[in-house]
Design a protein around this motif. Structure first.
Motif, PDB file in Angstrom:
ATOM      1  N   PRO A  49       0.805  -1.224   0.000  1.00 52.91           N
ATOM      2  CA  PRO A  49       0.000   0.000   0.000  1.00 52.91           C
ATOM      3  C   PRO A  49       0.841   1.278   0.000  1.00 52.91           C
ATOM      4  O   PRO A  49       0.507   2.248  -0.682  1.00 52.91           O
ATOM      5  CB  PRO A  49      -0.834  -0.101   1.280  1.00 52.91           C
ATOM      6  CG  PRO A  49      -0.844  -1.539   1.625  1.00 52.91           C
ATOM      7  CD  PRO A  49       0.447  -2.088   1.125  1.00 52.91           C
ATOM      8  N   THR A  50       1.929   1.267   0.725  1.00 51.04           N
ATOM      9  CA  THR A  50       2.799   2.444   0.777  1.00 51.04           C
ATOM     10  C   THR A  50       3.443   2.701  -0.571  1.00 51.04           C
ATOM     11  O   THR A  50       3.495   3.844  -1.043  1.00 51.04           O
ATOM     12  CB  THR A  50       3.884   2.250   1.853  1.00 51.04           C
ATOM     13  OG1 THR A  50       3.256   1.959   3.092  1.00 51.04           O
ATOM     14  CG2 THR A  50       4.749   3.476   1.986  1.00 51.04           C
ATOM     15  N   VAL A  51       3.920   1.658  -1.207  1.00 52.83           N
ATOM     16  CA  VAL A  51       4.562   1.807  -2.522  1.00 52.83           C
ATOM     17  C   VAL A  51       3.557   2.312  -3.549  1.00 52.83           C
ATOM     18  O   VAL A  51       3.863   3.210  -4.344  1.00 52.83           O
ATOM     19  CB  VAL A  51       5.196   0.474  -2.965  1.00 52.83           C
ATOM     20  CG1 VAL A  51       5.655   0.529  -4.405  1.00 52.83           C
ATOM     21  CG2 VAL A  51       6.354   0.104  -2.053  1.00 52.83           C
ATOM     22  N   LEU A  52       2.354   1.779  -3.539  1.00 54.55           N
ATOM     23  CA  LEU A  52       1.323   2.245  -4.470  1.00 54.55           C
ATOM     24  C   LEU A  52       0.979   3.702  -4.228  1.00 54.55           C
ATOM     25  O   LEU A  52       0.808   4.484  -5.175  1.00 54.55           O
ATOM     26  CB  LEU A  52       0.072   1.374  -4.365  1.00 54.55           C
ATOM     27  CG  LEU A  52       0.173  -0.029  -4.943  1.00 54.55           C
ATOM     28  CD1 LEU A  52      -1.065  -0.833  -4.607  1.00 54.55           C
ATOM     29  CD2 LEU A  52       0.390   0.029  -6.444  1.00 54.55           C
ATOM     30  N   SER A  53       0.867   4.082  -2.969  1.00 54.28           N
ATOM     31  CA  SER A  53       0.538   5.464  -2.640  1.00 54.28           C
ATOM     32  C   SER A  53       1.646   6.425  -3.071  1.00 54.28           C
ATOM     33  O   SER A  53       1.374   7.495  -3.628  1.00 54.28           O
ATOM     34  CB  SER A  53       0.294   5.598  -1.136  1.00 54.28           C
ATOM     35  OG  SER A  53       0.002   6.920  -0.793  1.00 54.28           O
ATOM     36  N   VAL A  54       2.876   6.045  -2.837  1.00 52.89           N
ATOM     37  CA  VAL A  54       4.011   6.888  -3.249  1.00 52.89           C
ATOM     38  C   VAL A  54       4.071   7.002  -4.766  1.00 52.89           C
ATOM     39  O   VAL A  54       4.406   8.056  -5.315  1.00 52.89           O
ATOM     40  CB  VAL A  54       5.331   6.335  -2.667  1.00 52.89           C
ATOM     41  CG1 VAL A  54       6.539   6.988  -3.310  1.00 52.89           C
ATOM     42  CG2 VAL A  54       5.366   6.517  -1.170  1.00 52.89           C
ATOM     43  N   VAL A  63      -2.221  -0.113 -15.618  1.00 53.48           N
ATOM     44  CA  VAL A  63      -2.630   1.102 -14.900  1.00 53.48           C
ATOM     45  C   VAL A  63      -3.943   0.864 -14.161  1.00 53.48           C
ATOM     46  O   VAL A  63      -4.088   1.249 -12.997  1.00 53.48           O
ATOM     47  CB  VAL A  63      -2.734   2.297 -15.868  1.00 53.48           C
ATOM     48  CG1 VAL A  63      -3.267   3.528 -15.150  1.00 53.48           C
ATOM     49  CG2 VAL A  63      -1.384   2.593 -16.495  1.00 53.48           C
ATOM     50  N   ALA A  64      -4.893   0.215 -14.806  1.00 54.69           N
ATOM     51  CA  ALA A  64      -6.177  -0.068 -14.160  1.00 54.69           C
ATOM     52  C   ALA A  64      -5.994  -1.008 -12.972  1.00 54.69           C
ATOM     53  O   ALA A  64      -6.614  -0.820 -11.917  1.00 54.69           O
ATOM     54  CB  ALA A  64      -7.143  -0.665 -15.167  1.00 54.69           C
ATOM     55  N   GLY A  65      -5.145  -1.984 -13.108  1.00 54.67           N
ATOM     56  CA  GLY A  65      -4.892  -2.907 -12.004  1.00 54.67           C
ATOM     57  C   GLY A  65      -4.213  -2.239 -10.826  1.00 54.67           C
ATOM     58  O   GLY A  65      -4.579  -2.481  -9.667  1.00 54.67           O
ATOM     59  N   LEU A  66      -3.235  -1.386 -11.108  1.00 51.36           N
ATOM     60  CA  LEU A  66      -2.562  -0.671 -10.025  1.00 51.36           C
ATOM     61  C   LEU A  66      -3.504   0.312  -9.335  1.00 51.36           C
ATOM     62  O   LEU A  66      -3.475   0.459  -8.111  1.00 51.36           O
ATOM     63  CB  LEU A  66      -1.322   0.052 -10.558  1.00 51.36           C
ATOM     64  CG  LEU A  66      -0.158  -0.843 -10.977  1.00 51.36           C
ATOM     65  CD1 LEU A  66       0.921  -0.026 -11.665  1.00 51.36           C
ATOM     66  CD2 LEU A  66       0.401  -1.583  -9.783  1.00 51.36           C
ATOM     67  N   ALA A  84       0.744  14.726 -11.351  1.00 48.73           N
ATOM     68  CA  ALA A  84       2.201  14.856 -11.443  1.00 48.73           C
ATOM     69  C   ALA A  84       2.927  13.723 -10.708  1.00 48.73           C
ATOM     70  O   ALA A  84       3.934  13.942 -10.043  1.00 48.73           O
ATOM     71  CB  ALA A  84       2.666  16.214 -10.938  1.00 48.73           C
ATOM     72  N   SER A  85       2.428  12.519 -10.823  1.00 47.98           N
ATOM     73  CA  SER A  85       3.054  11.368 -10.174  1.00 47.98           C
ATOM     74  C   SER A  85       3.414  10.332 -11.225  1.00 47.98           C
ATOM     75  O   SER A  85       3.090  10.472 -12.411  1.00 47.98           O
ATOM     76  CB  SER A  85       2.101  10.761  -9.146  1.00 47.98           C
ATOM     77  OG  SER A  85       0.978  10.208  -9.803  1.00 47.98           O
ATOM     78  N   LEU A  86       4.066   9.286 -10.790  1.00 43.62           N
ATOM     79  CA  LEU A  86       4.383   8.179 -11.682  1.00 43.62           C
ATOM     80  C   LEU A  86       3.110   7.566 -12.236  1.00 43.62           C
ATOM     81  O   LEU A  86       3.034   7.211 -13.412  1.00 43.62           O
ATOM     82  CB  LEU A  86       5.208   7.117 -10.940  1.00 43.62           C
ATOM     83  CG  LEU A  86       5.545   5.854 -11.719  1.00 43.62           C
ATOM     84  CD1 LEU A  86       6.435   6.183 -12.903  1.00 43.62           C
ATOM     85  CD2 LEU A  86       6.195   4.831 -10.822  1.00 43.62           C
ATOM     86  N   GLY A  87       2.081   7.466 -11.397  1.00 47.81           N
ATOM     87  CA  GLY A  87       0.793   6.938 -11.843  1.00 47.81           C
ATOM     88  C   GLY A  87       0.174   7.785 -12.941  1.00 47.81           C
ATOM     89  O   GLY A  87      -0.389   7.259 -13.909  1.00 47.81           O
ATOM     90  N   ALA A  88       0.297   9.100 -12.826  1.00 49.29           N
ATOM     91  CA  ALA A  88      -0.239   9.992 -13.858  1.00 49.29           C
ATOM     92  C   ALA A  88       0.531   9.830 -15.166  1.00 49.29           C
ATOM     93  O   ALA A  88      -0.063   9.837 -16.254  1.00 49.29           O
ATOM     94  CB  ALA A  88      -0.186  11.443 -13.378  1.00 49.29           C
ATOM     95  N   ASN A  89       1.835   9.686 -15.069  1.00 48.67           N
ATOM     96  CA  ASN A  89       2.642   9.475 -16.272  1.00 48.67           C
ATOM     97  C   ASN A  89       2.303   8.140 -16.937  1.00 48.67           C
ATOM     98  O   ASN A  89       2.203   8.065 -18.166  1.00 48.67           O
ATOM     99  CB  ASN A  89       4.127   9.526 -15.938  1.00 48.67           C
ATOM    100  CG  ASN A  89       4.603  10.922 -15.618  1.00 48.67           C
ATOM    101  OD1 ASN A  89       4.007  11.903 -16.056  1.00 48.67           O
ATOM    102  ND2 ASN A  89       5.662  11.022 -14.844  1.00 48.67           N
ATOM    103  N   LEU A  90       2.136   7.088 -16.135  1.00 41.17           N
ATOM    104  CA  LEU A  90       1.764   5.791 -16.698  1.00 41.17           C
ATOM    105  C   LEU A  90       0.388   5.855 -17.356  1.00 41.17           C
ATOM    106  O   LEU A  90       0.163   5.263 -18.409  1.00 41.17           O
ATOM    107  CB  LEU A  90       1.774   4.719 -15.606  1.00 41.17           C
ATOM    108  CG  LEU A  90       3.137   4.271 -15.102  1.00 41.17           C
ATOM    109  CD1 LEU A  90       2.983   3.321 -13.923  1.00 41.17           C
ATOM    110  CD2 LEU A  90       3.931   3.627 -16.203  1.00 41.17           C
TER     111      LEU A  90
END
Length: 139
Positions: A65-70, A105-108, A81-87
């Motif tokens: 959970p911490t890694v996903l949140s970061v 992306v949907a799974g994460l 402006a996060s890694l998730g947004a870039n992906l």
């Protein structure tokens, strides 16, 4: 480069492949003598080795959970402006303007919102424990 050219570089041990060779001087010539590895691949304490392997797996599973949140996959959605947004941007570009259902992306994002199941955490724990044990044995 052959062994004789390596011999002129000094009296340091030379590693060729996985074997170690030490220069042995006798008179005017230098001979190379193969040395068997003497490295012990464990700490010498079985309980400590098992604790390191199991602890790495548990630590990895509990930090999901911490890694996903970061990374930007939060409970409120993908953070700007996060890694998730870039992906998500890259995924949308390659999928013609939308994020594919069932994709990475949907799974994460699903894991970030809902959390991970016990089976997913078990798979991560076993995978990290296996990698820790293998790298501890070989390196």
């Amino acid at each position: 480069m052959n062994v004789m050219r390596l011999a002129t570089r000094g009296a340091r041990p030379v590693i060729l492949g996985c074997r170690s060779y030490q220069p042995q001087s006798s008179g005017n010539s230098t001979q190379w003598q193969r040395q068997e590895p003497t490295r012990d691949f464990s700490t010498g304490n079985v309980y400590l080795d098992v604790t390191i392997v199991v602890g790495s797996g548990i630590g990895a599973a509990s930090s999901i959970p911490t890694v996903l949140s970061v990374a930007g996959f939060t409970e409120a959605g993908i953070a700007a402006a996060s890694l998730g947004a870039n992906l998500m941007s890259v995924s949308a570009i390659y999928n013609g303007g939308g994020v594919a259902a069932g994709g990475i992306v949907a799974g994460l994002q699903s894991a970030g919102v809902l959390g991970t199941s016990a089976s997913t955490q078990a798979v991560v724990a076993l995978g990290v424990s296996a990698v820790t044990a293998i790298t501890g044995y070989f390196f």
